[in-house]
Design an enzyme around this catalytic site. Structure first.
Site, mmCIF file in Angstrom:
data_model
loop_
_atom_site.group_PDB
_atom_site.id
_atom_site.type_symbol
_atom_site.label_atom_id
_atom_site.label_comp_id
_atom_site.label_asym_id
_atom_site.label_seq_id
_atom_site.Cartn_x
_atom_site.Cartn_y
_atom_site.Cartn_z
ATOM 1 N N GLU A 37 29.052 28.301 48.845
ATOM 2 C CA GLU A 37 30.647 28.014 48.909
ATOM 3 C C GLU A 37 30.959 28.379 50.352
ATOM 4 O O GLU A 37 30.814 29.358 50.979
ATOM 5 C CB GLU A 37 31.145 29.059 48.002
ATOM 6 C CG GLU A 37 31.014 28.771 46.435
ATOM 7 C CD GLU A 37 30.986 27.098 46.240
ATOM 8 O OE1 GLU A 37 32.184 26.840 46.441
ATOM 9 O OE2 GLU A 37 30.111 26.591 45.641
ATOM 10 N N CYS A 69 39.390 32.046 52.349
ATOM 11 C CA CYS A 69 38.948 30.826 52.090
ATOM 12 C C CYS A 69 39.862 30.130 51.742
ATOM 13 O O CYS A 69 40.225 28.698 51.983
ATOM 14 C CB CYS A 69 37.802 30.628 51.397
ATOM 15 S SG CYS A 69 37.814 31.187 49.688
HETATM 16 P P1 NAP Z 1 29.586 33.220 58.015
HETATM 17 O O1 NAP Z 1 29.807 33.763 59.434
HETATM 18 O O2 NAP Z 1 28.973 32.087 57.498
HETATM 19 O O3 NAP Z 1 28.509 34.573 57.367
HETATM 20 C C1 NAP Z 1 28.244 34.527 55.920
HETATM 21 C C2 NAP Z 1 27.203 35.135 55.839
HETATM 22 O O4 NAP Z 1 25.856 34.602 56.367
HETATM 23 C C3 NAP Z 1 26.938 36.611 56.539
HETATM 24 O O5 NAP Z 1 26.305 37.560 55.714
HETATM 25 C C4 NAP Z 1 26.141 36.228 57.719
HETATM 26 O O6 NAP Z 1 25.423 37.413 58.247
HETATM 27 C C5 NAP Z 1 24.893 35.355 56.864
HETATM 28 N N1 NAP Z 1 24.352 34.180 57.902
HETATM 29 C C6 NAP Z 1 24.589 34.058 59.260
HETATM 30 N N2 NAP Z 1 23.824 33.270 59.806
HETATM 31 C C7 NAP Z 1 22.776 33.173 58.902
HETATM 32 C C8 NAP Z 1 21.534 32.484 58.688
HETATM 33 N N3 NAP Z 1 21.205 31.768 59.691
HETATM 34 N N4 NAP Z 1 20.770 32.663 57.484
HETATM 35 C C9 NAP Z 1 21.428 33.190 56.617
HETATM 36 N N5 NAP Z 1 22.438 34.041 56.735
HETATM 37 C C10 NAP Z 1 23.144 33.822 57.621
HETATM 38 O O7 NAP Z 1 30.871 33.845 57.234
HETATM 39 P P2 NAP Z 1 31.847 34.926 57.438
HETATM 40 O O8 NAP Z 1 32.670 34.862 58.676
HETATM 41 O O9 NAP Z 1 31.374 36.191 56.789
HETATM 42 O O10 NAP Z 1 33.064 34.526 55.936
HETATM 43 C C11 NAP Z 1 33.995 33.926 56.521
HETATM 44 C C12 NAP Z 1 33.814 31.976 56.037
HETATM 45 O O11 NAP Z 1 33.592 32.383 54.481
HETATM 46 C C13 NAP Z 1 34.938 31.356 55.999
HETATM 47 O O12 NAP Z 1 34.697 29.921 56.435
HETATM 48 C C14 NAP Z 1 35.446 31.147 54.623
HETATM 49 O O13 NAP Z 1 36.233 30.102 54.216
HETATM 50 C C15 NAP Z 1 34.290 31.306 53.799
HETATM 51 N N6 NAP Z 1 34.724 31.547 52.559
HETATM 52 C C16 NAP Z 1 34.509 30.990 51.405
HETATM 53 C C17 NAP Z 1 34.822 31.207 50.269
HETATM 54 C C18 NAP Z 1 34.736 30.118 48.964
HETATM 55 O O14 NAP Z 1 34.661 30.585 48.026
HETATM 56 N N7 NAP Z 1 34.395 28.989 49.534
HETATM 57 C C19 NAP Z 1 34.857 32.487 49.944
HETATM 58 C C20 NAP Z 1 35.176 33.353 50.909
HETATM 59 C C21 NAP Z 1 34.876 33.115 52.326
HETATM 60 P P3 NAP Z 1 25.832 38.105 59.684
HETATM 61 O O15 NAP Z 1 27.317 38.707 59.377
HETATM 62 O O16 NAP Z 1 24.625 38.872 59.758
HETATM 63 O O17 NAP Z 1 25.765 37.182 60.610
#
Ligand code: NAP
Ligand code: MG
Length: 517
Positions: free
Chosen positions: A286, A320
């Protein structure tokens, strides 16, 4: 017999009693700041000395807690332990697994104020937003428990004379759960508990921006008596241990919520078959949104303006589902946008531990820098009607003014790229058809809303407004479990519909058994 699922009520903090309970919980959490939290694998604690500090975004000198980061060796151990435990956990009866979730929900309900307090401090949620996050986590637990019981019942098949036929939903295996920081309890708990209740075991890699609330949740799972090894807690950098976990042959599935970039990266990595891998990995991803509210000339403008402001600036636009694009038909554009900007300018921004502050900071330094960069881009792509700067007098936190940018081109960067902050781009459309075309012109498709009193337009939006969660005459944030199953189209992800009746299927496979009689 379980009573039917009902959503957990939100807390009314206008009652002095409720407010006093939360104030006390904040004080208690503050008394515990700076504690260290270990890696937990198979119920055992590991400290690595390689620490990740989680600062309070309202006051970044304050460290909420420190987690020991798992290295590759510990990530490997977590996969081992989850693999070993899977062979026991998958044999635990579905209704027994469901009862663990009911217990988890009950403990979260008792600890509501405490969990709310930690979210206020760790990610800068306002009282109401943090309380709603806990309520949603409780809902996921209570709802998925009931859903597992439903899926474990006899499934309908067309009878065949002379045969006994059954279809069973069985678990997949070891899942890597990768949550975001913005619903640091609800989404993290929802993905983890869905995987667990369906009989899988989990390696949980929390977000590096909200590891403390995740650690609190894992402590709570222990309190609920969940057997060791069912959920293994491995904080650490996404890039480092994330890639290792996702790419590993023992990983059966990945449940991810986060940005488009990381989601696509995980999807690609998971598609490569590792040496010794026995399955095609399943990816539930997601991802981001670029969500539009349309207001036409027949709308109740007051309600529409209020809905747009709440959707754009609630939790500093870091949802999001947040509205980052407001499309208004020409006839009412000037009026609507003027009022939206006026209301945005009046939003009370400040330290969220004080309930009078409706909006807090953004979650981290990197978020702050990225959003401020978009604010500058926006200044060149439209007229800044309000905001556009750091909030004066709040120098110790990552506070950005609610920002509204007028008359943006639909192809502009601030129209197309997810900013994930308190920045609203507005667009003037010549009529409803043009407005709908603007709403649909991004690569995302998560949420959207139309404010209109024109019957045919509302009907047309049902079909042509291409988003996973469409709202008519209400704001585009605030989905409730099993009321608004949640998930998006296109680059917003795999449309998993979290909090819906199809969700648990993503964590299971069906086995058909036919016995000739
Ligand atoms: P993010 O930067 O993509 O990080 C999400 C998770 O992925 C974190 O736990 C991060 O760990 C991890 N991660 C990063 N690189 C990775 C890799 N190479 N392999 C495995 N895991 C990895 O997103 P965020 O800043 O936390 O959240 C905001 C985003 O989430 C926005 O784009 C928002 O729209 C989206 N979101 C979507 C929904 C939905 O239901 N569609 C709901 C909520 C949020 P680290 O923190 O250690 O980097
Ligand atoms: Mg933080």
């Amino acid at each position: 017999m379980l009573p039917p699922f009902v959503n957990e009520p939100l807390t009314d903090f206008s009652h002095d009693h409720n407010a006093a309970i939360l104030r006390e919980a904040i004080a208690q959490a503050e008394a515990q700041l700076g504690r260290e939290y270990p890696v937990i694998i198979g119920g055992k604690r590991y400290t690595t000395g390689d620490m990740l500090a989680s600062p309070n975004p309202s006051n970044f000198a304050e460290v909420i807690g420190l987690v020991h980061k798992a290295d590759i060796a510990l990530a490997d151990k977590a996969l081992d332990e989850a693999t070993k435990t899977f062979h026991e956990w998958k044999r635990v009866a579905p209704e027994v697994r469901a009862r663990y979730l009911l217990k988890v929900a009950a403990i979260m309900r008792r600890k509501k104020a405490e969990l709310t307090a930690w979210m206020i401090l760790e990610v800068g949620k306002s009282w109401a937003e943090a309380d709603a996050d806990v309520a949603e986590a409780i809902d996921f637990s209570d709802f998925y428990a009931r859903e597992m019981i439903r899926y474990s019942q006899e499934q309908p098949l067309t009878p065949m004379p002379g045969e006994q036929n059954n279809l069973y939903y069985i678990p997949l295996g070891v899942g890597v759960v990768v949550p975001p920081w913005n619903f640091p309890l609800a989404i993290m708990a929802g993905m983890t508990l869905a995987a667990v209740v369906t009989g899988n075991t989990v390696v949980l890699k929390p977000s590096s921006d909200s590891p403390i609330i995740a650690a609190k949740f894992v402590e709570l799972l222990e309190e609920a008596g969940l057997p060791p090894g069912v959920v293994n807690f491995v904080p650490g950098s996404g890039g480092r241990i994330g890639d290792y976990l996702v790419g590993n042959a023992r990983t059966r599935f990945i449940a991810f919520t986060g940005s488009k970039e990381v989601g696509l990266h995980i999807n690609e990595l998971a598609a490569k078959t590792a040496e010794g891998q026995l399955w095609i990995k399943r990816v539930v991803a997601e991802m981001g949104g670029k969500d539009t509210i349309i207001i036409d000339e027949t709308a109740d403008l007051n309600a529409a303006i209020e809905g747009a402001v709440a959707s754009a600036f609630g939790f500093s636009g870091q949802k999001c589902s947040a509205c980052s694009r407001l499309v208004v038909v020409e006839a009412v554009y000037d009026e609507v946008v003027k009022q939206v900007a006026e209301r945005a300018a009046k939003i009370k921004v400040g330290q969220v531990k004080e309930p009078e502050n409706w909006m807090g900071p953004v979650a981290s330094k990197s978020a702050y820098e990225s959003i401020m960069n978009y604010v500058e881009v926006g200044k060149g792509e439209g007229h800044t009607l309000t905001g556009g700067a750091h909030v004066a007098g709040l120098e110790n936190g990552w506070f950005i003014q609610p920002t509204v940018i007028g008359e943006v081109d639909p192809q502009a960067r601030i129209s197309q790229e997810e900013i994930f902050g308190p920045v609203l781009a507005t667009f003037k459309a010549k009529d409803f058809a043009a407005a709908l075309a603007i709403a649909n012109n991004t690569q995302f498709g998560l949420t959207g809303a139309l404010y209109s009193n024109h019957r045919q337009r509302l009907e047309q939006a049902r079909y042509d407004f291409h988003v996973g969660n469409l709202y008519l005459n209400r704001k585009c944030t605030g989905a409730y479990v099993d009321v608004h199953p949640f998930g998006g189209f296109n680059m917003s992800g795999t449309d998993s519909k979290a909090g819906g009746r199809d969700y648990l299927l993503l964590f299971m496979q069906a086995k058909t058994v036919s016995e000739k009689l």
